[in-house]
Structure formats: structure tokens, C-alpha cells
Design an enzyme around this catalytic site. Structure first.
Site, PDB file in Angstrom:
ATOM      1  N   GLY A   6      38.088  48.439  34.039  1.00  0.00           N
ATOM      2  CA  GLY A   6      37.411  49.323  34.976  1.00  0.00           C
ATOM      3  C   GLY A   6      38.017  50.702  35.062  1.00  0.00           C
ATOM      4  O   GLY A   6      37.307  51.702  35.227  1.00  0.00           O
ATOM      5  N   ARG A  64      43.460  47.162  45.033  1.00  0.00           N
ATOM      6  CA  ARG A  64      42.899  47.825  43.853  1.00  0.00           C
ATOM      7  C   ARG A  64      41.368  47.638  43.818  1.00  0.00           C
ATOM      8  O   ARG A  64      40.842  46.564  44.042  1.00  0.00           O
ATOM      9  CB  ARG A  64      43.520  47.230  42.599  1.00  0.00           C
ATOM     10  CG  ARG A  64      42.991  47.819  41.286  1.00  0.00           C
ATOM     11  CD  ARG A  64      41.935  46.956  40.663  1.00  0.00           C
ATOM     12  NE  ARG A  64      41.544  47.417  39.331  1.00  0.00           N
ATOM     13  CZ  ARG A  64      40.518  46.923  38.645  1.00  0.00           C
ATOM     14  NH1 ARG A  64      39.785  45.963  39.154  1.00  0.00           N
ATOM     15  NH2 ARG A  64      40.217  47.377  37.448  1.00  0.00           N
ATOM     16  N   THR A 121      33.663  39.526  34.765  1.00  0.00           N
ATOM     17  CA  THR A 121      32.718  40.241  35.623  1.00  0.00           C
ATOM     18  C   THR A 121      31.347  39.829  35.163  1.00  0.00           C
ATOM     19  O   THR A 121      31.187  39.400  34.025  1.00  0.00           O
ATOM     20  CB  THR A 121      32.845  41.772  35.416  1.00  0.00           C
ATOM     21  OG1 THR A 121      34.083  42.209  35.951  1.00  0.00           O
ATOM     22  CG2 THR A 121      31.722  42.560  36.062  1.00  0.00           C
ATOM     23  N   GLY A 142      38.084  48.298  41.281  1.00  0.00           N
ATOM     24  CA  GLY A 142      37.742  48.596  39.890  1.00  0.00           C
ATOM     25  C   GLY A 142      36.485  49.441  39.798  1.00  0.00           C
ATOM     26  O   GLY A 142      36.098  50.137  40.740  1.00  0.00           O
ATOM     27  N   ASP A 143      35.838  49.358  38.638  1.00  0.00           N
ATOM     28  CA  ASP A 143      34.620  50.146  38.417  1.00  0.00           C
ATOM     29  C   ASP A 143      33.377  49.492  39.007  1.00  0.00           C
ATOM     30  O   ASP A 143      32.414  50.175  39.333  1.00  0.00           O
ATOM     31  CB  ASP A 143      34.409  50.357  36.916  1.00  0.00           C
ATOM     32  CG  ASP A 143      34.344  49.029  36.160  1.00  0.00           C
ATOM     33  OD1 ASP A 143      35.011  48.064  36.591  1.00  0.00           O
ATOM     34  OD2 ASP A 143      33.631  48.951  35.140  1.00  0.00           O
TER      35      ASP A 143
HETATM   36  C1  SD4 Z   1      37.232  45.632  36.825  1.00  0.00           C
HETATM   37  N1  SD4 Z   1      35.446  45.829  35.258  1.00  0.00           N
HETATM   38  O1  SD4 Z   1      37.493  45.306  37.971  1.00  0.00           O
HETATM   39  C2  SD4 Z   1      36.133  44.901  36.101  1.00  0.00           C
HETATM   40  C3  SD4 Z   1      36.735  43.749  35.403  1.00  0.00           C
HETATM   41  C4  SD4 Z   1      35.933  43.265  34.274  1.00  0.00           C
HETATM   42  O2  SD4 Z   1      35.728  42.002  32.385  1.00  0.00           O
HETATM   43  O3  SD4 Z   1      34.833  43.620  34.045  1.00  0.00           O
HETATM   44  N2  SD4 Z   1      36.416  42.436  33.451  1.00  0.00           N
HETATM   45  O4  SD4 Z   1      37.858  46.507  36.225  1.00  0.00           O
END
Ligand code: SD4
Length: 345
Positions: free
Chosen positions: A252, A226, A198, A228-229
């Protein structure tokens, strides 16, 4: 003598009717001190370590007087468009069906606005689509096919985001899932088993204006749909122009449950230095971790990273486990620094 509920309600109604109920407008309840006349911040851009090229681009823009959100988005666009960064945009690792689904969100401190897209397909720069949601709609968040159709309407070009390399990685992952299924195992080593990646980037200008953005392809091989955060305002990133900005990379699901970027900004609002604010945020994440994700020592089996900048230009990166790094650019130039951490690895 204690008041009965009825007495209380009657008295309250009488006081309210007489106009005596003390009420503060929320602007006063939550007032933050305005910057002192002549206030000057140390301009600074901070990001996850994959943003080492982007922080320089963003920094050059903010010191040239460009808007901080435009600057950080230009910074993360580099990774989104780089087919070799398998954690975002073009070339990001796909979901379990081989489809690349992207998440992104942004906040603009000076105007207190936010935009977000989740689970969007075929658009390489979801950070810019998130900003378009912010700029051109009355909404904050668009998901899935609606987000893609909105992007098309805004002039974004659709393209296949699965590169030949990510397609092969996906096929290798798939073939190794189950020794008894109909897929034959490859002989070559599977380098990518389960990865995350990310980019989060936050900036403060010389006048103390802030912005933040996070963009990602999310967890590799995720269940289709899905989210994520990263696209969740307050989790993937958060920005309050009176205090600072913060954002996250890593697992996340752990972040969403603690609204951790919001929490980090709130800790900074209480006066904590960015390092301390991020460490306290990580402690909250640990406290909220379900048992199945804790090792025998009571520590999480995953990692999570936070990045923060304050209104006056202090910054920090923090990780659950030692060895984390982050990118920063200020007057001293772009560089990678060691993150503070909760646990020694
Ligand atoms: C997520 N936070 O989709 C992201 C993935 C991520 O390092 O940051 N990976 O959960």
C-alpha cells in the site's frame, strides 16, 4: 514590449469588470462524452484472485439488476467473513500488538459518492461500514475508534476478529523477532513471515454503471495505527462512472504515493485500453520508488497488483512481476486469468 505586473493586473481587472474573462464551467472543462443512445456494456466483475467466489455472486446480482456497489460488497463480504482468508476481516492477520485493524473503501459511480473506514477494530465487514459512511453521513472517511463507534451506532455487531490460528501465527512471529529477547523460539516452521493480502472488486452493469470496493486487514504485523492504501480513495480503489473503475492489492505504501487507482482511471480516460493503463500505472509506481526498496537491477523488491474495468466492459489485471492472477466473471462465467506484467520474474 512586455507588460509589467501592474499593467497586467490592471488590464485583467478591466477585462474582468467588463465581463470578458473567458471562463468555462468545470463541468464543461471536464466533460466526458455521454453514452450514445442505446449504449450497452458487457456486464463484468473483476477482482483480486481471492475473489473467485465473490465475482460470481456479484455478477449474478448485477445481471439481476441489483446496484453494482451492493453487488461487489456482497462479493467481498464472503472473504471478510471467511476466517480462513487471513488478509481481510475475520481472521485477518493482526498488527504487531496482536490487534486486528481493518481498512476499507468504496465508490458508487452513478451517484459519484465514496465512503471509507480505516484502522477500525472489532467489525468483520468494514466494506459495509465504508458504505454506511457514504450513505448516512456528510463525510467520506472515518478512522479508528470513531469508525468503530459509528459502526456500533449503525447496528454492526462487535466481535473478536483474532482467530485461534491468527493468534498463533502472531505469537510465532513475535517469538522469532529477536533471538535475544525473553520469548523462546518455537520449533515449528513459521509459514507466515510477512504477508499481505486484500480483496479489491470492481463491476460494470449492462447500462455502464460502475462501482468499486477494497477491504483488507493490511500488512501483517504493522505498526499499530498504520493505514494502508485500501481506505484511500484514489489509491485502494477509484471509480468514475464515465470511464471505469480500478483498484489495487499489494504494498500500500507504494500505491499511496502515486494515487495509482485514480491514475489508472485517468489513463483509461485518455483512451488507453485497461491493460495499457495498468502497465503505465505500474511504471509510475516504479518511478516513484525510493532507493532502499529497489534491488540491484533497479526493480522494486515488492509487488503490487491492479485490477480495472471500463465502462463498456473491458477488463484487465496487472502486476509488477509475472505470475500474477486475478478473478473475473462475465457471461462466460467465473474464472482465474493471468495478469499482464511489467517484469518477468
Ligand atoms: C495494504 N494494500 O494495506 C494493502 C495490503 C494488500 O495484498 O493489499 N496486500 O497495504
Amino acid at each position: 514590449m512586455p507588460l509589467s505586473r501592474r499593467d497586467f493586473l490592471e488590464r485583467s481587472a478591466a477585462v474582468a469588470a467588463a465581463g470578458f474573462v473567458p471562463r468555462l464551467p468545470s463541468s464543461e472543462l471536464f466533460a466526458d462524452p455521454a453514452p450514445a443512445p442505446g449504449f450497452r456494456a458487457r456486464p463484468c466483475v473483476v477482482s483480486s484472485s481471492n475473489g473467485i467466489r465473490g465475482v460470481k455472486v456479484a455478477y449474478d446480482k448485477i445481471v439481476a439488476g441489483e446496484d453494482p456497489l451492493d453487488a461487489v460488497i456482497a462479493g467481498v463480504n464472503i472473504q471478510e467473513l471467511d476466517p480462513n482468508d487471513q488478509s481481510v476481516g475475520l481472521g485477518g492477520l493482526p498488527n504487531e500488538e496482536g490487534v486486528v485493524q481493518l481498512d476499507a473503501s468504496c465508490m458508487h459511480g452513478p451517484t459519484r459518492r465514496a465512503g471509507s473506514v480505516a484502522c477500525i477494530e472489532n467489525i468483520a465487514t468494514p466494506s459495509l461500514v465504508a458504505k454506511a459512511v457514504m450513505d448516512y453521513t456528510d463525510h467520506v472517511m472515518l478512522v479508528g475508534d470513531g469508525a468503530r463507534r459509528f459502526a456500533r451506532a449503525m447496528g454492526f455487531k462487535e466481535q473478536e476478529l483474532l482467530t485461534e490460528k491468527t493468534r498463533q501465527d502472531w505469537m510465532r512471529w513475535k517469538s522469532r523477532l529477536n533471538a535475544n529477547d525473553a520469548w523462546l523460539d518455537h520449533d515449528d516452521d513459521l509459514k507466515i513471515k510477512f504477508t499481505t493480502g486484500t480483496i479489491n472488486m470492481n463491476a460494470v452493469t449492462v447500462t455502464g454503471d460502475l462501482a468499486s470496493v477494497t477491504t483488507t486487514s493490511g500488512m501483517a504485523w504493522k505498526v499499530p495505527g498504520r493505514i494502508g492504501d485500501s481506505p484511500i480513495i484514489g489509491a485502494g480503489q477509484y471509480c468514475d462512472n464515465t470511464v471505469g473503475a480500478a483498484g489495487s492489492t499489494g504494498r500500500g505504501e507504494a500505491n499511496i504515493k502515486t494515487c495509482a487507482s485514480f491514475l489508472a482511471v485517468e489513463f483509461m480516460r485518455q483512451g488507453l485500453a485497461p491493460e495499457a493503463a495498468l502497465i503505465k500505472t505500474l511504471e509510475r509506481v516504479v518511478a516513484m520508488t525510493e532507493a532502499r526498496l529497489l534491488g540491484p537491477n533497479g526493480r522494486p523488491k515488492f509487488d503490487l497488483e491492479f485490477y480495472a474495468v471500463t465502462k463498456d466492459g473491458r477488463y484487465a489485471g496487472a502486476t509488477l512481476y509475472s505470475g500474477g492472477r486475478f478473478a473475473v466473471c462475465d457471461a462466460a462465467g467465473a474464472r482465474i486469468e493471468e495478469a499482464v506484467y511489467l517484469y518477468r520474474r
